[in-house]
Enzyme design. Structure first.
Site, PDB file in Angstrom:
ATOM      1  N   ASP A  21      -7.458  31.589  33.803  1.00  0.00           N
ATOM      2  CA  ASP A  21      -6.468  32.082  34.752  1.00  0.00           C
ATOM      3  C   ASP A  21      -7.062  32.467  36.089  1.00  0.00           C
ATOM      4  OD1 ASP A  21      -3.834  32.068  33.471  1.00  0.00           O
ATOM      5  OD2 ASP A  21      -4.848  33.286  31.953  1.00  0.00           O
TER       6      ASP A  21
ATOM      7  N   GLU B 285       8.083  31.187  28.716  1.00  0.00           N
ATOM      8  CA  GLU B 285       6.772  31.424  28.109  1.00  0.00           C
ATOM      9  C   GLU B 285       6.371  32.861  28.371  1.00  0.00           C
ATOM     10  OE1 GLU B 285       4.130  28.399  29.647  1.00  0.00           O
ATOM     11  OE2 GLU B 285       5.756  26.958  29.353  1.00  0.00           O
TER      12      GLU B 285
END
Lengths: 256, 402
Positions: free
Chosen positions: A57, A46
Site C-alpha cells: 500500500d 471491499e
C-alpha cells in the site's frame, strides 16, 4: 453461487467497487460508510482490515490502516461489527487485507466468520497461490467464499491461466505494477496489457484496480473489463468535510 | 564449495518448495512474484557458474580482504577459562560481515541485467556494504533507512552518501529496520523490471534466506580451515553469534550445521529485558507468522499486528528472525539466548579493554553470553566478531560518559 457471482451474471453495465478501511476514520464508521456507498449506487464493496505492515500500500491506505489500528480495529472486532452487515447492506462485500492477521485468526475460522456475517469474498494479496491451493482452498470453498487473485502486467500467461482456473468470482487486474494510490497512466502500454488479457477469453470476469481515481480512468478500465475498483481516492475523500453525506458526489465523479 | 555437496547432503538446508521445515516460503503479493520467481529459478545456476565463483572469490580476496583472521583471544580466554577464538569479520572492508552478501548479490544483479539497486538498512552496515558494491560496479543505489536509525547511525549515512548512494528515510511505523524493509519492498513493487533488491539478512521470501546464507557461509568455510590448521580439528565445541535477522549467525553456523557435536548458540537482543516490553528477543517473544515474505517467528499481537521491537543496537532491532533460524530453534539444533542492553554494553567495553578490539554493539551481545556460560576449562569457542564498533562510538560515549 454467491452475491458476487449473481452480480456479475445479472448486471450488464460497468461495475464500480469501492474500497475503504474498516475502523477509519472512526472505529464505528465501517457500516455507516458501507451503507452510504450502497445507497450512492456502488455495485460492491471491499472492506480492508488493517495491518501494521501493509507493504503493497501507498501512503493513503498506510495511513488509514494505522489510524484504524489506533482506533482499536482488529479482525475479531470487525466480525462483531459485521454481524449487522446484512441488515443494512445487500450488495456483495469482500474483505481485503494481509495474510498474517488471517493466519493468527485461523484460516478456517476466518472463512467461517466471513460466511456467518455474509461476506462473499476475500482478497489477501500476500497469500501465495500455491499455499492457497494446497492448504486452504477447501476452507474457502466449503464456506462459499470467493478468493480473489491479483494479476499485474508482468504476470505470465501461464500463471494467469492457473489463476483463472482457481478463481470463481472475478480476477483483479492491477493497472500497473505498483503500490496502491498511484494514478493510472493511460498509455499505449496499459492499453496493450488490458487488450492482451481481454483476448485471453478467461472464464472469470475481470475488474481493474489500483490507480482508478476519476471518470477518465474508470472509463478506460470499463473499456476492457467489467469495471473498476476505487480505493485510495475514496479513502482520501473520506478525510474531507462531511464526507459521509457527500459520498453520492464522489461516486458521480467516478461513474456518472 | 561444491554445489552437489550442498544440494544432496545438507539436512538443514532449504527444501525444493522453499521451506526450512515449517518456515520460509514466499508470501508476497503478485506484484513481486515475477521478480522473486525469476530469482528463484536462476540463483543457483548463476552463483555456481565457474565464472561467477571466480569473480566472487577474487573480490572477496582483493577487495574485501578475505580470508578474515581467526584470532585466539588469549585474555578473554583466560578470563572465562575456555579457548576463545574470534572470527574477525570486523576486519572486512566496510567493517562487517555484510559485504560478503552484497558482493554476491551485486554480481548476481549484473547477470540478471539489473541497472538499479535498492536495499534496506538498520545499523547502516548493510547500507554501506550495498553502496560500496554499487560504487564498485557503477550501479544506481537507493538505500531505505528508518528515520530513527538515520539519527543514531549518522557516520554510516555519511559513508553511503560519500559513495554516491541516495539515502531515503523510512517514516512509517517505528521508523526502524522493519519499516525500511517495507519501503524497499514498496520500491521494488513500483519498479518491477530494472531493479534488484539486495536484502541484507537471511529474511524475506524464498530464495533470499537461502541465497544470503550461501553467500555468508564463507565465514564458517574459512573458520573450519583455520581451525584445522591451528588445532588439527576443524570443529570447535561451541560456535556463537548474535542474531537480528540472523545473517552473520547463519554464515557462522552454516558448515557446522551437519556436525551435530558442535553446539550452536545464537544470541538475541533482550533490550531492557525479555519481559520489559522493550525487547527484540524474537524466539522468546515471537509466535509463528508472516513478515516480509516468509513464514517464521515474529513478535506480534494476538491480532497478528507486528510489535515494535527495541534494542540499543540498531542492527538487532528487528521483530522477526530468518526462517532457517526459526527451524533450527524449533528443532533444537541451535540454542537461542538473549542479552540485555546493559550486558552487551559491558561486554563491548570488556572486549575493548582486554583485546584491543572495539566490537559493534550487535556483536557485543554474542560476547556478553560468555559471562553466562560455565566452562570446564578445555572447551573451544568460536565467536563471530561480526562488525567493528566505530559506528557505535557515539552510543558507547554516551553510555559510559567517555
Amino acid at each position: 453461487m454467491n452475491r458476487l457471482n449473481q452480480l456479475f451474471q445479472n448486471k450488464k453495465e460497468s461495475l464500480l467497487s469501492i474500497y475503504f478501511t474498516a475502523g477509519y476514520p472512526n472505529l464505528s464508521s465501517t457500516l455507516d460508510i458501507a451503507e452510504a456507498v450502497q445507497k450512492a449506487g456502488a455495485d460492491f464493496i471491499e472492506i480492508g482490515f488493517p495491518y501494521s505492515d501493509p507493504l503493497a500500500d501507498g501512503p493513503v491506505i498506510q495511513n488509514s490502516s494505522l489510524i484504524a489500528l489506533q482506533n482499536g480495529m482488529n479482525l475479531k472486532f470487525l466480525f462483531e461489527q459485521l454481524k449487522e452487515l446484512r441488515e443494512r447492506v445487500s450488495i456483495p462485500v469482500l474483505l481485503m487485507g494481509y495474510v498474517n492477521p488471517v493466519l493468527q485468526y485461523g484460516v478456517k475460522d476466518f472463512c467461517e466468520s466471513c460466511a456467518a456475517v455474509g461476506v462473499d469474498g476475500v482478497i489477501v494479496p500476500d497469500l501465495p497461490m500455491v499455499e492457497y491451493e494446497e492448504f486452504y482452498k477447501d476452507d474457502f470453498l466449503n464456506n462459499n467464499i470467493s478468493n480473489i487473485f491479483l494479476v499485474t502486467p508482468q504476470t505470465s500467461e501461464e500463471r494467469i491461466r492457473k489463476i483463472d482456473e482457481l478463481s470463481n468470482a472475478f480476477i483483479y487486474l492491477l493497472s500497473s505494477s505498483s503500490t496502491t494510490g498511484k494514478n493510472l497512466t493511460v498509455s499505449n502500454e496499459a492499453d496493450a496489457y488490458f487488450a492482451r488479457i481481454k483476448a485471453m477469453n478467461l472464464k472469470n470476469p475481470t475488474m481493474i484496480g489500483f490507480g482508478i481515481s476519476d471518470q477518465k480512468s474508470f472509463n478506460k478500465a470499463a473499456e476492457y473489463t467489467r469495471g473498476a475498483i476505487v480505493g485510495s481516492a475514496f479513502v482520501k475523500f473520506l478525510d474531507s468535510d462531511n464526507a459521509l453525506e457527500r459520498i453520492p458526489e464522489f461516486i458521480k465523479s467516478i461513474r456518472s | 564449495m561444491n554445489r552437489e555437496f550442498i544440494k544432496s547432503s545438507f539436512k538443514w538446508g532449504v527444501n525444493p518448495k522453499g521451506y526450512f521445515g515449517d518456515f520460509g516460503g514466499a508470501y508476497i503479493p503478485e506484484m513481486l512474484y515475477p521478480n522473486v520467481e525469476h530469482l528463484r529459478q536462476q540463483y543457483l545456476d548463476i552463483i555456481y557458474e565457474p565464472a561467477f565463483q571466480e569473480e566472487f572469490n577474487q573480490l572477496l580476496k582483493d577487495y574485501v580482504g578475505r580470508p578474515s583472521p581467526l584470532f585466539h583471544a588469549e585474555r578473554l580466554s583466560a578470563k572465562y577459562g575456555a579457548t576463545i577464538y574470534l572470527k574477525r569479520e570486523d576486519l572486512n572492508h566496510t567493517g562487517a560481515h555484510k559485504i560478503n552478501n552484497t558482493i554476491g548479490q551485486i554480481l548476481l544483479a549484473e547477470r540478471l541485467g539489473k541497472k538499479r539497486i535498492i536495499a534496506e538498512t538498520g545499523a547502516g552496515q548493510h547500507g554501506v556494504a550495498t553502496a560500496t558494491v554499487c560504487a564498485l560496479k557503477g550501479l544506481e543505489c537507493i538505500i531505505y533507512m528508518g528515520e530513527v536509525d538515520i539519527e543514531r547511525q549518522a557516520p554510516n549515512v555519511a559513508r553511503m552518501k560519500m559513495m554516491g548512494a541516495k539515502v531515503v528515510p523510512a517514516i512509517s511505523g517505528s521508523k526502524t529496520l522493519k519499516d525500511a524493509t517495507n519501503e524497499a519492498m514498496r520500491d521494488w513493487i513500483n519498479n518491477p523490471t530494472d531493479t534488484h533488491y539486495i536484502i541484507g539478512s537471511v529474511v524475506g521470501p524464498h530464495p533470499y534466506p537461502d541465497m544470503v546464507a550461501r553467500f555468508q557461509s564463507i565465514i564458517s568455510e574459512e573458520t573450519k580451515k583455520q581451525l584445522f590448521e591451528r588445532t588439527g580439528s576443524e570443529n570447535p565445541d561451541i560456535v556463537m553469534a548474535c542474531v537480528g535477522g540472523g545473517s552473520n549467525a547463519m554464515g557462522m553456523f552454516y558448515h557446522f550445521l551437519d556436525d551435530e557435536n558442535v553446539k550452536l548458540i545464537a544470541v538475541e537482543a533482550a533490550g531492557l529485558g525479555v519481559d520489559s516490553g522493550e525487547s527484540a528477543a524474537t524466539t522468546s517473544l515471537g509466535k509463528e507468522g508472516v513478515l516480509h515474505g516468509s513464514r517464521s517467528l515474529l513478535m506480534q499481537s494476538d491480532d497478528g499486528q507486528v510489535i515494535e521491537p527495541y534494542s540499543i543496537s540498531a542492527g538487532l532491532d528487528y521483530p522477526g528472525i530468518g526462517p532457517q533460524h526459526a527451524h533450527l530453534f524449533k528443532q533444537h539444533r541451535a540454542e537461542y539466548v538473549s542479552i540485555t542492553d546493559e550486558e552487551a554494553m559491558q561486554a563491548g567495553r570488556l572486549c575493548s579493554e582486554l583485546e584491543g578490539i572495539i566490537p559493534a554493539i550487535e556483536t557485543a551481545h554474542a560476547l556478553a553470553h560468555l559471562e553466562k556460560m560455565k566452562f570446564k576449562g578445555d572447551e573451544s569457542v568460536v565467536i563471530c566478531l561480526s562488525g567493528r564498533g566505530d559506528k557505535d562510538l557515539d552510543t558507547y560515549m554516551k553510555y559510559f560518559n567517555l
